[in-house]
Design a protein around this motif. Structure first.
Motif, PDB file in Angstrom:
ATOM      1  N   GLY A 168      42.824  46.244  33.654  1.00 12.98           N
ATOM      2  CA  GLY A 168      43.745  47.194  33.066  1.00 12.98           C
ATOM      3  C   GLY A 168      43.769  48.495  33.841  1.00 12.98           C
ATOM      4  N   LEU A 169      44.578  49.426  33.368  1.00 17.42           N
ATOM      5  CA  LEU A 169      44.681  50.747  33.990  1.00 17.42           C
ATOM      6  C   LEU A 169      43.692  51.703  33.333  1.00 17.42           C
ATOM      7  CD1 LEU A 169      46.119  52.882  35.819  1.00 17.42           C
ATOM      8  CD2 LEU A 169      47.636  53.313  33.853  1.00 17.42           C
ATOM      9  N   HIS A 170      42.857  52.336  34.157  1.00 18.29           N
ATOM     10  CA  HIS A 170      41.938  53.379  33.692  1.00 18.29           C
ATOM     11  C   HIS A 170      42.651  54.710  33.926  1.00 18.29           C
ATOM     12  CE1 HIS A 170      38.006  54.405  32.251  1.00 18.29           C
ATOM     13  NE2 HIS A 170      37.608  55.032  33.341  1.00 18.29           N
ATOM     14  N   PHE A 171      43.480  55.105  32.963  1.00 21.50           N
ATOM     15  CA  PHE A 171      44.305  56.303  33.105  1.00 21.50           C
ATOM     16  C   PHE A 171      43.393  57.522  33.302  1.00 21.50           C
ATOM     17  CE2 PHE A 171      46.980  59.700  31.003  1.00 21.50           C
ATOM     18  CZ  PHE A 171      47.888  59.797  32.050  1.00 21.50           C
ATOM     19  N   ASN A 172      43.742  58.316  34.298  1.00 22.13           N
ATOM     20  CA  ASN A 172      42.822  59.360  34.752  1.00 22.13           C
ATOM     21  C   ASN A 172      43.533  60.716  34.802  1.00 22.13           C
ATOM     22  OD1 ASN A 172      40.857  60.873  36.123  1.00 22.13           O
ATOM     23  ND2 ASN A 172      41.477  60.067  38.118  1.00 22.13           N
ATOM     24  N   LEU A 173      42.921  61.704  34.138  1.00 18.34           N
ATOM     25  CA  LEU A 173      43.429  63.078  34.207  1.00 18.34           C
ATOM     26  C   LEU A 173      42.327  64.069  34.558  1.00 18.34           C
ATOM     27  CD1 LEU A 173      45.742  63.222  31.030  1.00 18.34           C
ATOM     28  CD2 LEU A 173      46.445  62.912  33.421  1.00 18.34           C
ATOM     29  N   THR A 174      41.155  63.586  34.976  1.00 17.91           N
ATOM     30  CA  THR A 174      40.016  64.493  35.173  1.00 17.91           C
ATOM     31  C   THR A 174      39.260  64.285  36.475  1.00 17.91           C
ATOM     32  OG1 THR A 174      38.570  63.002  33.897  1.00 17.91           O
ATOM     33  CG2 THR A 174      39.641  64.794  32.688  1.00 17.91           C
ATOM     34  N   LEU A 175      39.768  63.459  37.381  1.00 16.29           N
ATOM     35  CA  LEU A 175      39.051  63.203  38.635  1.00 16.29           C
ATOM     36  C   LEU A 175      40.023  62.981  39.778  1.00 16.29           C
ATOM     37  CD1 LEU A 175      36.278  62.610  40.054  1.00 16.29           C
ATOM     38  CD2 LEU A 175      36.676  60.199  39.506  1.00 16.29           C
ATOM     39  N   VAL A 185      53.693  67.685  37.797  1.00 15.11           N
ATOM     40  CA  VAL A 185      52.620  67.597  36.789  1.00 15.11           C
ATOM     41  C   VAL A 185      51.699  68.811  36.881  1.00 15.11           C
ATOM     42  CG1 VAL A 185      52.684  65.081  36.560  1.00 15.11           C
ATOM     43  CG2 VAL A 185      51.284  66.115  38.370  1.00 15.11           C
ATOM     44  N   SER A 186      52.269  69.966  37.125  1.00 12.38           N
ATOM     45  CA  SER A 186      51.465  71.173  37.352  1.00 12.38           C
ATOM     46  C   SER A 186      50.608  71.546  36.145  1.00 12.38           C
ATOM     47  CB  SER A 186      52.378  72.349  37.723  1.00 12.38           C
ATOM     48  OG  SER A 186      53.354  72.569  36.711  1.00 12.38           O
ATOM     49  N   ASP A 187      51.040  71.179  34.928  1.00 13.19           N
ATOM     50  CA  ASP A 187      50.232  71.470  33.740  1.00 13.19           C
ATOM     51  C   ASP A 187      48.880  70.774  33.786  1.00 13.19           C
ATOM     52  OD1 ASP A 187      52.477  72.784  32.835  1.00 13.19           O
ATOM     53  OD2 ASP A 187      52.866  71.444  31.145  1.00 13.19           O
ATOM     54  N   LEU A 188      48.794  69.693  34.557  1.00 14.02           N
ATOM     55  CA  LEU A 188      47.609  68.851  34.573  1.00 14.02           C
ATOM     56  C   LEU A 188      46.651  69.177  35.713  1.00 14.02           C
ATOM     57  CD1 LEU A 188      49.428  65.433  33.971  1.00 14.02           C
ATOM     58  CD2 LEU A 188      48.186  66.789  32.273  1.00 14.02           C
ATOM     59  N   LEU A 189      46.991  70.167  36.552  1.00 15.52           N
ATOM     60  CA  LEU A 189      46.244  70.399  37.781  1.00 15.52           C
ATOM     61  C   LEU A 189      45.600  71.778  37.811  1.00 15.52           C
ATOM     62  CD1 LEU A 189      48.860  68.934  40.287  1.00 15.52           C
ATOM     63  CD2 LEU A 189      47.028  67.726  39.076  1.00 15.52           C
ATOM     64  N   ASP A 190      44.553  71.879  38.646  1.00 18.92           N
ATOM     65  CA  ASP A 190      43.937  73.191  38.859  1.00 18.92           C
ATOM     66  C   ASP A 190      44.604  73.885  40.044  1.00 18.92           C
ATOM     67  OD1 ASP A 190      42.876  72.044  41.201  1.00 18.92           O
ATOM     68  OD2 ASP A 190      40.880  71.763  40.337  1.00 18.92           O
ATOM     69  N   GLU A 217      38.218  71.627  30.634  1.00 17.28           N
ATOM     70  CA  GLU A 217      39.410  72.437  30.895  1.00 17.28           C
ATOM     71  C   GLU A 217      40.657  71.739  30.377  1.00 17.28           C
ATOM     72  OE1 GLU A 217      42.216  75.204  32.041  1.00 17.28           O
ATOM     73  OE2 GLU A 217      40.067  75.400  31.676  1.00 17.28           O
ATOM     74  N   LEU A 218      40.746  70.430  30.567  1.00 14.97           N
ATOM     75  CA  LEU A 218      41.896  69.696  30.042  1.00 14.97           C
ATOM     76  C   LEU A 218      41.979  69.846  28.525  1.00 14.97           C
ATOM     77  CD1 LEU A 218      44.269  67.691  30.415  1.00 14.97           C
ATOM     78  CD2 LEU A 218      42.582  65.847  30.115  1.00 14.97           C
ATOM     79  N   ALA A 219      40.839  69.698  27.852  1.00 15.73           N
ATOM     80  CA  ALA A 219      40.817  69.836  26.389  1.00 15.73           C
ATOM     81  C   ALA A 219      41.275  71.230  25.971  1.00 15.73           C
ATOM     82  CB  ALA A 219      39.411  69.556  25.868  1.00 15.73           C
ATOM     83  N   ARG A 220      40.834  72.246  26.697  1.00 15.65           N
ATOM     84  CA  ARG A 220      41.227  73.618  26.371  1.00 15.65           C
ATOM     85  C   ARG A 220      42.747  73.782  26.472  1.00 15.65           C
ATOM     86  NH1 ARG A 220      38.238  75.922  29.949  1.00 15.65           N
ATOM     87  NH2 ARG A 220      36.444  76.152  28.569  1.00 15.65           N
ATOM     88  N   ARG A 221      43.330  73.232  27.528  1.00 15.65           N
ATOM     89  CA  ARG A 221      44.785  73.342  27.694  1.00 15.65           C
ATOM     90  C   ARG A 221      45.533  72.580  26.607  1.00 15.65           C
ATOM     91  NH1 ARG A 221      45.807  72.552  34.235  1.00 15.65           N
ATOM     92  NH2 ARG A 221      44.142  73.961  34.941  1.00 15.65           N
ATOM     93  N   LEU A 222      45.033  71.393  26.267  1.00 16.35           N
ATOM     94  CA  LEU A 222      45.688  70.604  25.228  1.00 16.35           C
ATOM     95  C   LEU A 222      45.634  71.319  23.886  1.00 16.35           C
ATOM     96  CD1 LEU A 222      44.312  67.091  26.235  1.00 16.35           C
ATOM     97  CD2 LEU A 222      46.716  67.787  26.323  1.00 16.35           C
ATOM     98  N   LEU A 223      44.497  71.900  23.563  1.00 19.67           N
ATOM     99  CA  LEU A 223      44.347  72.602  22.295  1.00 19.67           C
ATOM    100  C   LEU A 223      45.251  73.829  22.219  1.00 19.67           C
ATOM    101  CD1 LEU A 223      40.483  72.344  21.810  1.00 19.67           C
ATOM    102  CD2 LEU A 223      42.243  71.259  20.394  1.00 19.67           C
ATOM    103  N   ARG A 224      45.520  74.442  23.367  1.00 22.21           N
ATOM    104  CA  ARG A 224      46.377  75.624  23.408  1.00 22.21           C
ATOM    105  C   ARG A 224      47.845  75.268  23.577  1.00 22.21           C
ATOM    106  NH1 ARG A 224      42.660  79.448  27.439  1.00 22.21           N
ATOM    107  NH2 ARG A 224      40.997  79.871  25.926  1.00 22.21           N
ATOM    108  N   GLY A 225      48.158  73.982  23.637  1.00 24.15           N
ATOM    109  CA  GLY A 225      49.547  73.567  23.789  1.00 24.15           C
ATOM    110  C   GLY A 225      50.124  73.849  25.153  1.00 24.15           C
TER     111      GLY A 225
END
Length: 286
Positions: A58-65, A75-80, A90-98
Motif C-alpha cells: 500500500g501507500l505509506h502517505f508521508n507529510l513529515t520526511l 503544497v507550500s502549506d506542508l513545507l518548511d 510542526e505539522l500538528a501545530r499548523r493543522l490545529l491552527r487551520g
C-alpha cells in the motif's frame, strides 16, 4: 473470520529496511507493507514487490520526511523554509491552527499516488508515516479518496494489553489518538473499509531490546475484533535507519524475531488467517 494483516511500514526507506521486509515475508510472518514513494530506496522496493507478488503493498502517505511529490509551490502549506516536510510536531501545530488547506493535502496525496503508479504498482490500501492521517483534516482528505477508489484505509486504534505501562508522554499521545480515531470513525462510519483492531510492539509500553514469540502472543491474544492489523517496523541493522527514524533498535529487534519465523509460529498457534489489505475484507465498508 479471525483475520490478521501483518504490515511493515517504511518500505522504500532504505535498502536495509527493504531487505528486512523481504526476510520477514519469506519467513511467513508478514503479509503486507506500505511504501514511501519519496524514500531513497523506493524504486528498489517496487522491484522487490514485483518479484514477490504475494506481498500486498500500500501507500505509506508521508507529510513529515523528505521532499514532496507535488510541485513545492502547490503544497507550500506542508513545507518548511527549505522546501521539505516539517516534523510531525510542526505539522500538528499548523493543522490545529487551520494553516493547512485540504486542497494542498489532496494535491500531495494525488502526487504520491501518481508516483506509486509510476513505480509499476497498484496500492492495496493507504496508511501514513507517523500516523499523520489520524489528524482529522488529513483523515478526511484520505478517506474521501479511499471511499471513491474502494481502497481500505488503516485506522490506528489504540490497544494496550493488560499490565503494559507507558511513559506519561506516550499515554497523553494515546489519549489524543483515541479521540481522533473516535471522531474519524463517527464521521466516516459505513463508507470505508478499515481494520477493526490495531496493535504493535509499542503497546507493550517500552519495547524490550529483544523480542520473542511471547511478546507477539500477548499482543495478538488480546485482540477481539477483526480484521486486525499488526504494524511492524523492520531493519537488518539499527544503524541502517540512522537519521531517518528514531526507532532503529525496535526495527532491528522486530526483524530478528520475524525473520526467525517466531511470529509465523504464533499466527499458526492462535489460528489466525494471514491476509493483506487486498484480500482481508469479505464484505463492504464497516
Amino acid at each position: 473470520m479471525k483475520t490478521l494483516i501483518v504490515n511493515a511500514d517504511d518500505f522504500g526507506l532504505c535498502d536495509g529496511v527493504n531487505a528486512a521486509i523481504i526476510d520477514a515475508y519469506g519467513a511467513g510472518g508478514l503479509s503486507s507493507a506500505t511504501l514511501l514513494v519519496n524514500g531513497r530506496a523506493a524504486a528498489a522496493a517496487a522491484a522487490l514487490a514485483r518479484h514477490h507478488p504475494g506481498l500486498g503493498v500500500g501507500l505509506h502517505f508521508n507529510l513529515t520526511l523528505g521532499q514532496p511529490s507535488a510541485e513545492p509551490a502547490e503544497v507550500s502549506d506542508l513545507l518548511d523554509a527549505a522546501g521539505a516536510f516539517p516534523s510531525r510536531t510542526e505539522l500538528a501545530r499548523r493543522l490545529l491552527r487551520g494553516r493547512v488547506s485540504a486542497a494542498q493535502i489532496g494535491r500531495e496525496l494525488e502526487a504520491q499516488l501518481a508516483a506509486f503508479a509510476r513505480l509499476g504498482l497498484r496500492p492495496t490500501h493507504i496508511d501514513s508515516h507517523q500516523h499523520v492521517h489520524a489528524f482529522p483534516p488529513v483523515f478526511d482528505v484520505l478517506a474521501r479518496v479511499c471511499a471513491e477508489r474502494s481502497l481500505p484505509l488503516r485506522q490506528p486504534w489504540v490497544a494496550r494489553p493488560g499490565g503494559a505501562r507507558a511513559r506519561l508522554g506516550r499515554t497523553l499521545r494515546s489519549a489524543a489518538l483515541r479521540w481522533m480515531n473516535w471522531r474519524n470513525r463517527r464521521h466516516w462510519h459505513g463508507r470505508l473499509r478499515s481494520n477493526r483492531a490495531f496493535t504493535s510492539v509499542f503497546d507493550l509500553g517500552l519495547p524490550p531490546a529483544r523480542l520473542d514469540a511471547g511478546h507477539y502472543r500477548s499482543l495478538l491474544g488480546a485482540v477481539s475484533a477483526f480484521p486486525c492489523e499488526l504494524m511492524v517496523h523492520l531493519s537488518r541493522r539499527p544503524e541502517d535507519v540512522d537519521g531517518l527514524t528514531r526507532i532503529g533498535g525496535v526495527s532491528y529487534a522486530e526483524w530478528r524475531c520475524l525473520a526467525s519465523g517466531a511470529l509465523a509460529e504464533v499466527i499458526a498457534e492462535q489460528g489466525w488467517h494471514l491476509r493483506s489489505y487486498g484480500n482481508a475484507f469479505d464484505g463492504g465498508p464497516g
